[in-house]
Scaffold this motif. Sequence first.
Motif, PDB file in Angstrom:
ATOM      1  N   GLY A   1       0.816  -1.202   0.000  1.00 53.49           N
ATOM      2  CA  GLY A   1       0.000   0.000   0.000  1.00 53.49           C
ATOM      3  C   GLY A   1       0.848   1.248   0.000  1.00 53.49           C
ATOM      4  O   GLY A   1       2.091   1.197  -0.012  1.00 53.49           O
ATOM      5  N   THR A   2       0.198   2.396   0.003  1.00 52.77           N
ATOM      6  CA  THR A   2       0.901   3.671   0.070  1.00 52.77           C
ATOM      7  C   THR A   2       0.272   4.547   1.146  1.00 52.77           C
ATOM      8  O   THR A   2      -0.937   4.477   1.389  1.00 52.77           O
ATOM      9  N   MET A   3       1.087   5.351   1.785  1.00 48.87           N
ATOM     10  CA  MET A   3       0.587   6.337   2.728  1.00 48.87           C
ATOM     11  C   MET A   3      -0.013   7.498   1.946  1.00 48.87           C
ATOM     12  O   MET A   3       0.506   7.884   0.901  1.00 48.87           O
ATOM     13  N   THR A   4      -1.116   8.056   2.444  1.00 50.24           N
ATOM     14  CA  THR A   4      -1.771   9.150   1.725  1.00 50.24           C
ATOM     15  C   THR A   4      -1.081  10.489   1.944  1.00 50.24           C
ATOM     16  O   THR A   4      -1.232  11.399   1.128  1.00 50.24           O
ATOM     17  N   SER A   5      -0.358  10.637   3.036  1.00 49.33           N
ATOM     18  CA  SER A   5       0.493  11.822   3.187  1.00 49.33           C
ATOM     19  C   SER A   5       1.807  11.552   2.466  1.00 49.33           C
ATOM     20  O   SER A   5       2.212  10.398   2.286  1.00 49.33           O
TER      21      SER A   5
END
Length: 216
Positions: free
Chosen positions: A55-59
């Motif tokens: 996944g990826t962090m949204t910040s």
Amino acid sequence: MDAELFRRSRTEIAPGAVHVPDWLDADQQRRLLEACRDWARPPAGLRTVRTPGGGTMTSRQVCLGWHWYPYGYAHTVVDGDGAPVKPFPEWLGELGGRAVRDTLGEPEAVYDIALINFYDADARMGMHRDSDEKSDAPVVSLSLGDTCVFRFGNTESRTRPYTDVELRSGDLFVFGGASRPAYHGVPRVHAGTAPSALGLTGRLNITLRVSGFEGG
């Protein structure tokens, strides 16, 4: 907000966790924002953080002093362009030391890490601990731009009990001592709430830490 019925005041959220509204004045905020803009430029600039699960962090994030990646530190941007991490400036360490002195009255630690997170209107940060350092010195958090809901939890789990704190541009939050391992996160950013004179769309969070690493 330009006018409020009650002035916001310093609050101890938990033992060792202190919120100080408006700790940075308007000029200090502008200077810190300009520095963040310089740090965000490549190489070793603002990046999207990818988690081990894919996944990826949204910040988005840029680091100074040591480069953080899930879940460790390196001298280079090992999960990005591979460039050496930008240096941690002495003046930023002095700011961190003053923050700890003003809130907890503790001797100043030697800060050597900054994690700078940029949040747009849709960004969030899940509940987590700052546990990849070898030092238990207090964590210093400075906010610029849009107001957010900062959720400060307990030391045992990501669930309740927790306290939601409104962090606005210029606010300081420090947590150390018994609260150093507490879970915390950002469930919401209030878009369009940044001071108009600052010239920032979104939110910047500058988090200062002491690595405790040898050979830095």
